[in-house]
Design an enzyme around this catalytic site. Structure first.
Site, PDB file in Angstrom:
ATOM      1  N   GLY A 211       0.642  -1.150   0.108  1.00 52.27           N
ATOM      2  CA  GLY A 211       0.212   0.163  -0.199  1.00 52.27           C
ATOM      3  C   GLY A 211       1.395   1.111   0.436  1.00 52.27           C
ATOM      4  O   GLY A 211       1.819   1.205  -0.192  1.00 52.27           O
ATOM      5  N   ASN A 212       0.432   2.546   0.337  1.00 51.91           N
ATOM      6  CA  ASN A 212       0.795   3.350   0.368  1.00 51.91           C
ATOM      7  C   ASN A 212       0.983   4.614   1.413  1.00 51.91           C
ATOM      8  O   ASN A 212      -0.707   4.466   2.282  1.00 51.91           O
ATOM      9  CB  ASN A 212       1.037   3.939  -1.253  1.00 51.91           C
ATOM     10  CG  ASN A 212      -0.311   4.944  -1.409  1.00 51.91           C
ATOM     11  OD1 ASN A 212      -1.228   5.493  -0.685  1.00 51.91           O
ATOM     12  ND2 ASN A 212      -0.779   3.990  -2.324  1.00 51.91           N
TER      13      ASN A 212
END
Ligand code: CTP
Length: 410
Positions: A211-212
């Site tokens: 993810g980020n």
């Protein structure tokens, strides 16, 4: 200290206005509460006085020597009425002056924000619809109610938006006169806009993902600003950590593939598409059905494949006229402004969008922060640069969209 008058009409949602007063004061505003007589049946004067730090009255005959019915309205920088009931909207639209709050509304020369709350039937009744239209024509800003559970078992539009949503709108109207003008003009009225926000996640196994750090704050601010300016808004939401504003439709997505599917489905009906989402560029070649275990080697090899470039494919697929406006975002680690511009122009050409919102992230993190500095470019030039909180930045992005549409019409 900016002065806000908070009018409170007689609806059950008056209790939520207590939280609005508290948050506005905490964020450095002077708040005078002007309830209607009926509002006091729900929350008493002592509560309003304690929360606001100012005396509270409902009628025009208290402290008459100080002419409060004129002074309070004249001195305000912003008037917010929350909740605004059907009856209060009717009295305001008719220009009545039968209590202190309606007197304040007639004497205020600052922006006035109505935040309606009532049963769905009342909100949708032609009388209320006409009253809202009248108030908007006269320059008042009327927020949309939220949808959800109302008093009792009813569900539908009519709920008071969440206090955080009301405070965010009030703060941006106060801090940003251009946003207040755009909200009054409803310059995005009739436009259908789709804003993607947040960050996508690519599953590795049932419990892990790539993810980020995107919080979705900028996307949420864009949705709120567009709604305030009259657009019909759909948010394609990828793991937002910010609550969504009232009055927007939501499509939840998780991975970049989900995002691509949702955006493709929504594209034909949209006038403007904004890709504020941080989409994962790579996804695991395989998602393990079972939780990945350590194998004792001390390393884990992951094979990643590129995801679809959603923005690029949306730009390639659009047809017109009227031409759909597509806005992309790019967070770049640039050495300086020239470098940022060069990177931006190359990306804009590659993606084929109309506007690219550039962020230089080399100086520090933007993710999750309240403030942002942006440069908006089109294929020919820098359209504008702006900095400030994400609400102000959102309004400048919509200003650029409005300018692009006007350019294309002429
Ligand atoms: N974007 C997209 N689909 C992807 C990746 C990004 O639509 N798979 C969108 C983002 O929402 C953003 C824009 O493209 O609006 C630019 O994102 P960025 O990550 O900067 O673009 P990349 O093509 O990944 O460029 P880079 O090679 O610099 O990573």
């Amino acid at each position: 200290m900016p002065r806000i008058v908070l009018g409170v009409a007689g609806g059950i949602a008056a209790y939520k206005a207590c939280e609005v007063v508290r948050r506005l004061r905490e964020s450095g505003h002077d708040v005078t509460v002007v309830p209607t007589e009926n509002a006091l049946a729900f929350v008493g004067a002592a509560t309003w006085a304690a929360l606001s730090g100012h005396p509270v009255s409902t009628g025009v005959f208290t402290d008459v020597h100080q002419v409060p019915h004129v002074r309070i309205g004249q001195e305000a920088d912003l008037v917010v009425v929350a909740p605004a009931t059907a009856d209060l909207l009717a009295r305001a639209a008719a220009g009545r002056a039968d209590d202190l709050l309606t007197n304040v509304l007639l004497t205020a020369r600052c922006p006035v924000l109505f935040v309606p709350a009532m049963h769905t039937e009342m909100w949708q009744h032609p009388a209320t619809v006409a009253n809202v239209a009248t108030l908007r024509e006269r320059g008042a800003i009327v927020m949309d109610p939220a949808s959800g559970r109302l008093t009792g078992a009813d569900i539908g539009p009519g709920r008071l938006p969440e206090p955080g949503d009301i405070v965010a709108v009030a703060a941006s109207l106060l801090a940003d006169p251009a946003a207040a003008d755009a909200a009054r003009a409803r310059d995005l009225r009739g436009l259908r806009v789709v804003v993607s926000a947040g960050g996508t996640r690519e599953p590795l196994d049932p419990v892990r993902f790539l993810g980020n750090a995107s919080s979705g704050r900028q996307g949420v601010a864009l949705a709120r600003a567009a709604r305030l300016r009259g657009a019909q808004v759909t948010v394609v939401a990828a793991h937002l950590s910010e609550p969504l504003p009232a009055g927007v439709d939501v499509v939840q997505v998780s991975s970049t593939a989900d995002l691509a599917e949702a955006m493709t489905r929504l594209q034909p009906e949209a006038d403007v598409l904004v890709m504020a989402v941080a989409a994962a560029d790579f996804t695991p070649a395989e998602t393990s059905a079972a939780k990945i275990k350590k194998d004792g080697s001390g390393t884990l090899d992951l094979q990643l494949t590129e995801t679809i470039d959603v923005l690029g494919s949306l730009s390639a697929r659009r047809s017109g006229p009227p031409r759909q406006v597509i806005v992309g975002f790019a967070a770049e680690t640039a050495k300086d402004d020239d470098d940022l511009l060069a990177l931006g122009l190359a990306k804009l050409a590659r993606k084929g969008c109309d506007l690219l919102v550039l962020n230089n992230v080399s100086g520090g993190a933007v993710f999750g922060q309240p403030d942002n500095t942006i440069t908006i470019i089109d294929p020919d030039r820098v359209v504008l640069t702006a900095s400030g909180d994400k609400a102000a930045v959102a309004h400048r992005i919509w200003d650029a969209v409005v300018a692009t549409r006007t350019q294309e019409d002429s």
